[in-house]
Design an enzyme around this catalytic site. Structure first.
Site, PDB file in Angstrom:
ATOM      1  N   HIS A  58      -3.979  -4.468  -0.220  1.00  0.00           N
ATOM      2  CA  HIS A  58      -3.528  -5.059   1.042  1.00  0.00           C
ATOM      3  C   HIS A  58      -3.647  -6.586   0.979  1.00  0.00           C
ATOM      4  O   HIS A  58      -4.740  -7.126   1.160  1.00  0.00           O
ATOM      5  CB  HIS A  58      -4.392  -4.555   2.197  1.00  0.00           C
ATOM      6  CG  HIS A  58      -4.149  -3.126   2.554  1.00  0.00           C
ATOM      7  ND1 HIS A  58      -3.181  -2.746   3.459  1.00  0.00           N
ATOM      8  CD2 HIS A  58      -4.740  -1.985   2.139  1.00  0.00           C
ATOM      9  CE1 HIS A  58      -3.188  -1.432   3.592  1.00  0.00           C
ATOM     10  NE2 HIS A  58      -4.129  -0.948   2.797  1.00  0.00           N
TER      11      HIS A  58
ATOM     12  N   CYS B 171       0.845  -1.199   0.000  1.00  0.00           N
ATOM     13  CA  CYS B 171       0.000   0.000   0.000  1.00  0.00           C
ATOM     14  C   CYS B 171       0.884   1.254   0.000  1.00  0.00           C
ATOM     15  O   CYS B 171       1.642   1.466  -0.932  1.00  0.00           O
ATOM     16  CB  CYS B 171      -0.980  -0.032   1.170  1.00  0.00           C
ATOM     17  SG  CYS B 171      -2.312   1.191   0.999  1.00  0.00           S
TER      18      CYS B 171
ATOM     19  N   GLU C  10      -2.732  -8.629   3.190  1.00  0.00           N
ATOM     20  CA  GLU C  10      -3.088  -9.104   4.531  1.00  0.00           C
ATOM     21  C   GLU C  10      -4.585  -8.986   4.812  1.00  0.00           C
ATOM     22  O   GLU C  10      -5.081  -9.543   5.800  1.00  0.00           O
ATOM     23  CB  GLU C  10      -2.277  -8.348   5.593  1.00  0.00           C
ATOM     24  CG  GLU C  10      -2.732  -6.936   5.898  1.00  0.00           C
ATOM     25  CD  GLU C  10      -2.256  -5.890   4.912  1.00  0.00           C
ATOM     26  OE1 GLU C  10      -2.438  -4.683   5.200  1.00  0.00           O
ATOM     27  OE2 GLU C  10      -1.709  -6.262   3.842  1.00  0.00           O
TER      28      GLU C  10
END
Length: 209
Positions: free
Chosen positions: A191, A79, A193
């Site tokens: 992202h 990001c 994650e």
């Protein structure tokens, strides 16, 4: 050993948890003198580009990250961390970046949208890799993933660079670069994650580099 650069500008808990989900340990590191001890490095980031660079520069972390990249070991920016890899950003003025990937970071140009869209670009969207017709390069980061797959995005600015560094693109109003690679330096705008199975596969691929 996998290090996560801790400079008070990232959603660190979710990144650590994602590594745990794939059976890997990642260590938060706020001491720039210790970055060289890691085999791989993650540069996360949430917030404004200028603030992030100031935090990195406060204790020499910016130079330590650049030295790590020069070592040839894998570095992944996520990001805002991806945006910091570039030479500059126009977010709230002009700011110099780490310069690890040629190019710059610009605001979404809403005048190019064919219909009104909300900025920031937030939510699930497709990332197109080699073979999807978007003219990007192949990368080990996306092994065993389809030519196009969904990831979670949150950003108001995006990278502009030559296609030789682009390994992924996304369409939001217009086509923009959403993943990059310059030899051992990787960056991804969404992202991983927060992107469930597809994101975890990217993390697994990074671990295997």
């Amino acid at each position: 050993m996998i290090g996560i650069v801790d400079y008070n500008m990232g959603n660190l808990a979710s990144v650590i948890n994602a590594f745990k989900k794939v059976g890997a340990d990642a260590t938060l590191e706020s001491d720039p003198s210790k970055l060289s001890q890691y085999d791989k490095l993650i540069l996360p980031g949430v917030g404004a580009f200028g603030d992030a660079m100031e935090h990195l520069q406060e204790n020499g972390m910016d130079e330590a990250v650049k030295a790590f990249a020069r070592s040839g070991k894998p570095l992944l920016g996520i990001c805002l961390g991806m945006q910091l890899l570039f030479e500059s950003s126009e977010e709230f003025g002009n700011h110099e970046g780490l310069g690890l990937i040629p190019g710059k970071v610009v605001a979404f140009d809403e005048s190019k949208f064919d219909h009104p869209l909300k900025v920031p670009h937030m939510g699930w969207n497709e990332l197109f890799t080699q073979g999807s017709g978007f003219g990007v390069q192949s990368s080990e980061l996306f092994e065993e993933l389809a030519n196009e797959f969904y990831l979670y995005f949150v950003h108001s600015y995006h990278a502009v660079c030559d296609d030789q560094y682009a390994i992924g693109k996304t369409f939001y109003g217009y086509e923009f670069v959403s993943a990059v690679q310059n030899e051992n330096v990787y960056g991804i705008q969404p992202h991983p994650e927060k992107s469930h199975e597809n994101g975890l596969k990217i993390i697994e691929n990074f671990i295997r580099l």
